[in-house]
Enzyme design. Sequence first.
Site, short mmCIF file in Angstrom:
data_model
loop_
_atom_site.label_atom_id
_atom_site.label_comp_id
_atom_site.label_asym_id
_atom_site.label_seq_id
_atom_site.Cartn_x
_atom_site.Cartn_y
_atom_site.Cartn_z
N ASP A 272 5.03 23.51 -32.17
CA ASP A 272 6.00 22.55 -32.69
C ASP A 272 7.40 23.11 -32.83
O ASP A 272 8.37 22.37 -32.84
CB ASP A 272 5.55 22.02 -34.05
CG ASP A 272 5.68 23.09 -35.13
OD1 ASP A 272 5.44 24.26 -34.83
OD2 ASP A 272 6.03 22.74 -36.28
N ASP B 117 8.28 28.06 -29.97
CA ASP B 117 7.12 27.77 -29.12
C ASP B 117 7.52 27.26 -27.74
O ASP B 117 6.68 27.17 -26.85
CB ASP B 117 6.21 26.71 -29.78
CG ASP B 117 5.68 27.16 -31.12
OD1 ASP B 117 5.37 28.36 -31.25
OD2 ASP B 117 5.55 26.33 -32.03
N CYS C 209 0.85 -1.20 0.00
CA CYS C 209 0.00 0.00 0.00
C CYS C 209 0.88 1.25 0.00
O CYS C 209 2.12 1.16 -0.01
CB CYS C 209 -0.94 0.01 1.21
SG CYS C 209 -0.08 0.06 2.79
N ASP D 101 -0.27 27.53 -31.91
CA ASP D 101 0.63 28.23 -32.81
C ASP D 101 0.07 28.06 -34.22
O ASP D 101 -0.64 27.10 -34.50
CB ASP D 101 2.03 27.63 -32.71
CG ASP D 101 2.99 28.24 -33.73
OD1 ASP D 101 3.04 29.48 -33.81
OD2 ASP D 101 3.65 27.47 -34.44
#
Length: 998
Positions: free
Chosen positions: A872, A876, A135, A652
Site C-alpha cells: 500500500d 512498495d 470478428c 508487505d
Amino acid sequence: MAPSIQLTSVGAGDNDDSGDLEDVRLLDSYDKHDVDDGIKRIQVRISGMTCAACSNSVEAALKSVDGVIEASVALLQNKADVVFNRNLVKDEDIKNAIEDAGFEAEILHEPGSLGPKPVGESAVVGQFTIGGMTCAACVNSVEGILKNISGVKKAVVALATSLGEVEYDPNVISKEDIVTAIEDAGFEATFVQSTSQDEIVLGVIGVCSLVDARVLENMLSGMKGVRQFRFDPLMSELNVVFDPHVLSSRSLVDGIRVVSNGKFKLHVRSPYARMASKDVSDSSTMFRLFISSLLLSIPLFFMGVICPHIPFVYSLLLWRCGPFLMGDWLKWALVSVIQFGVGKRFYVAAIRALRNGSTNMDVLVALGTTASYVYSVCALLYGALTGFWSTTYFETSAMLITFVLLGKYLECLAKGKTSDAIKKLVELTPATALLVVKDKDGRSIEEREIDSLLIQPSDILKVLPGTKILKIPVDAIVTRGSSYVNESMVTGESIPVLKEINASVIGGTINLHGVLHIQATKVGSDTVLSQIINLVETAQMSKAPIQKFADYVASIFVPTIVVLSLLTLLCWYTAGALGAYPEEWLPENGNHFVFALMFSISVVVIACPCALGLATPTAVMVATGVGANNGVLIKGGESLERAQMVKYVIFDKTGTLTQGKATVTVAKVFAGMDRGEFLKLVASAEASSEHPLAKAILQYARHFHFFDGSSLTNGSQNDANELKSGWLYDASDFSAIPGRGVQCVIDGKRILVGNRKLLMESGINISTEVENFVVELEESARTGILVAWDDILIGVLGVADSLKREAAVVIEGLQKMGITPVMVTGDNWRTARAVAKEVGIQDVRAEVMPAGKADVVRSFQKDGSIVAMVGDGINDSPALAAADVGMAIGAGTDIAIEAANYVLMRDNLEDVITAIDLSRKTFSRIRLNYVFAMAYNVIAVPVAAGVLFPSLGIKLPPWVAGACMALSSVSVVCSSLLLRRYRKPRLTTILEFDIVVN
C-alpha cells in the site's frame, strides 16, 4: 500506464512509516536491465508482417545485430521493442536490419501505453465508436488502417465494445479526419470524447426551426472565447471548441441561457449516454432488418410448405405468366428484396473486408447466399430456354439471411449486457447538483440546480438527504453540516461513514441523513469514480495474451473455409460423375452439381469465426465489470490472465497485514522518573516529527496528561496543533535520523528517541534489563522505542500495529488454494517473525529496504514462478511494479496504485482471494469458450460437408447450417455472461477443502 486513483479517507490513515523515498521509478515490463547511459530502448513499427513466421524472422534479424541486448516482436500490434547499447548500435541500424529482412520499419519515439488520460500537450487521446466489425479480422483491419494514418501515434480497437481509442497529434490530423478514414475503409465511425480540455458536446433544447438555429449560431459567433462550433439539427447536438483561458464550459452554457432569455437550454451530453443510445440504435436497426427479412420469408415458407395442400392457391402459383410460373416470379421478387435490400449490409461489409486485404464472417454469408441465389436464377433461365426445369433454392438464401440477422440481433443484446458494469458505474453520478452561489462576503445569495458535469473546483454544493440530489456529485470536502454517507457503491464498505467538517467525500456516494455543504476538490475525469470507470474501460480495451491465438486463427479461417467448400463441391461432383453414389440421393429434378453445391454452401455458412473472436474479449469485459462491482479493479486482460497462475503472494507488513495505525501499548520507566514527566519529555521530542510513530506517541502522552479518552479513539481526526499545544516543553536543535529515530535538546540536555542503533551509535549503554524488555516486546510483535535523556537511558515505549482481523484466515485460505504466502518488511526480525507466526506465514524477509523488496520479488521469479505483491505504501511501488501481479490496497498512496495491476478498493485482504479466484473462474470460462468455438467448427464443418451422409443419412440443408452459425456466436457470448453470476468465495468454504493446482 493506467491512471492513478486516490481514495479519500476510505480506511486506514496515513502509512508513511517507510520514511522518504525520492524519485521512485515505476518499472515497466521491459525494465529487466539496469538502465545506464549506454543502454537505450526504442519501439519500432513494422509493416508487412502477416504471420508468426514473419515476426520470428524479424526477431532473429534484430538479435543478430551486434549490440542488441533484447528484441521482442508483437505481430498483432505490428511493433518491436528493442533494448540495445547505443554506443554500438544506432536507431538507424535497427531500422536497416528490419528492412534488410524484407519489411518496412519506422522508429516510434516516446514509447508508452495508451490509456484514457492526457498524454501530453501535443497529443490527444480520442475515443470513437466503430460499427460494422464482426470478428478479430475486422479489428486487425481497423487497427492497421488507423496506425497508418499520419499523425496517429497509437490505436487500440475492441471488438466486444465496438470502441477504438486513438492517440493522435491534433496539429497534424483532426478527429473528423480519423472518422473519415474509418468510413473510407467501409466501417461506421462516430466520435465520442477526447482528453482535449477545450471541447464540449452539448444537447440543445429550444431549437425548433432553421431561424432558431441561426439565432443560436449568431450568439455563439459573438461570444468571446468560442473558437469554432458545429450544430447538428437532427441530433439537437452542439459541438463547441473554446479557449479554456477565456471561457469555461459553465460560462458558455450560462451565457447562452441568459442571452436567449431562457429560450435555449443546454446540457452536457455525457459520452456514455451517447454510446448507450448508439448501442440501442444498433440493436433497433438489427431488429428491424431481422423483422423485415422474416416477414418477407414467411410467404416463401407458405408457398413451399402450406400452399401445396390448398388446391386453389397452389393452382394460382402454377399459373404460367410469361416464361415462368407465378410462384417462381413471386419467389424471385421476394428473395431479391431480401438478398439485395435487407442483405445489403453483408455485401458492403464483405467488399470492405476484401478491399482491406482481410476476410470475415460477412464474406462467408455473402458467398453462401449469393451462390444459392445465382444458382436459382440460372436454373429458372435455363428452364425457360430449354424446358428442363430444375429445383430452385431461393428460400435457402432468404432463410440464411433471416437466421444470420436473428443471431446478430441476439448477439447485440448479449454484448450489451457485457458492458452493464460501466453503465452502473456511470449511473452512480447524479445528473444535476445544487450549486450554492455566494457574494464577495461569503454569504449565500442563491441556490440553483446545474448539470453535474459543469461543476468546477472550489464550487460550494448542497447535498440534501431523501431527494434526487441526495448523491454527492464530485469528490469534495465537507464545509458545513454532518451526516452518514453510504460509500458501498465505490469502496465496497457496507457500513455508513460519519462525515463532519473537513471530512472528504467521494462523488457517487449517497448522503443518508443530514444536509451537507461541500466544496468540490476534484471534478470531471479527476474524480475517483471517473478514474474507476477509466480503469475498467482500459481493461476492457486491452487484449489478453490468450487472444493472440484467436487472432491468428481468424486471419486464416475464412480462406481455409472457402478452400474446404470448393473441395467439398469438387469431391461430391466428381463422385457423382463417376457413379460413386446412387442416383436416389439426388434431389427431385436435381443433378450432381446441385447436390454438391448444397453441401458446399452449407460448409461456407456453417463456419463461424465470430465465436472465436468473441471468446476472450466478452469474458474479460464481464470479469472486469464483476470485479469492479466487488471492489476489485483490474487494469487489463494480461493482468487477469497472469493472476490465475500465481504461485507466491508477497505481503508487505505495515498497512497491509496490519491496520497501519500504530498505538502505544506500554510505557516503562527505568530511571526512577515520574511516568507523566517521562511521557511529557518523549512527546516534546516527537512533536516536530511527521512519522506515524511520533503521532501515536503524542496521542498516548496527551491522553495520559489530560485523561481524555477521545484523543485515542479519534486522534486521527484531531488537529495536529491541538496535540502540540502549551503542555509540552520547548525543544531545540531537532533532527530526524532516517532509520534510527529523532534527537533534540530540552532544557539544555540532549534527548534521543529511537531504536537500538540510535542509542548505540551515540555511545549510550543498554542494560541487560532494558534489552530483555525490548526483546520481550519484539517477540510479542511490538516495536520497542528507547528513550535517553542527558546520555542516560530512562525508559522504553512499546508500540503495536494490530493485525487486520481477516489476515490469518486469508493466509490460510491462500495456502488451501495452493499458493505460498510470503511476508516482507523493513521491521526487525523478531517483530517480523512474531507477526508472521500470528498470521501463519512461514517465509519471512525482514529488515528489507524499499528497493530490496523488488529484489525479493525477482528472487521468487527466477524459476519462472508467477509472483503477486500486495502493498500500500510508496515504499512498495518498486516491488508492485516488479511483480507479475501487483495488488495495491485501495487506501494506499497514488504511486502504489499506479504501479499495481489490481486495486483492492476496500482495503480488505479478502479481496486478494477474490482477485485470484475471479481470474481463475474467468479463464476457465475463456477456455470453455474456446473449446466450444473450436469444437463447433471442427464438428460442424465436416457434418455440413456431408461426411456422415453416406453412412447415417445426416445432411444439413444450408438454412439449417446458417441457423447453427448464427447461434454459435450468441452461445459464446451467453457463456461469458454467466460470469455475471460470480459470487465472492466464502473463506469458510475455501478452508473446508484443498484446491489442487497443477
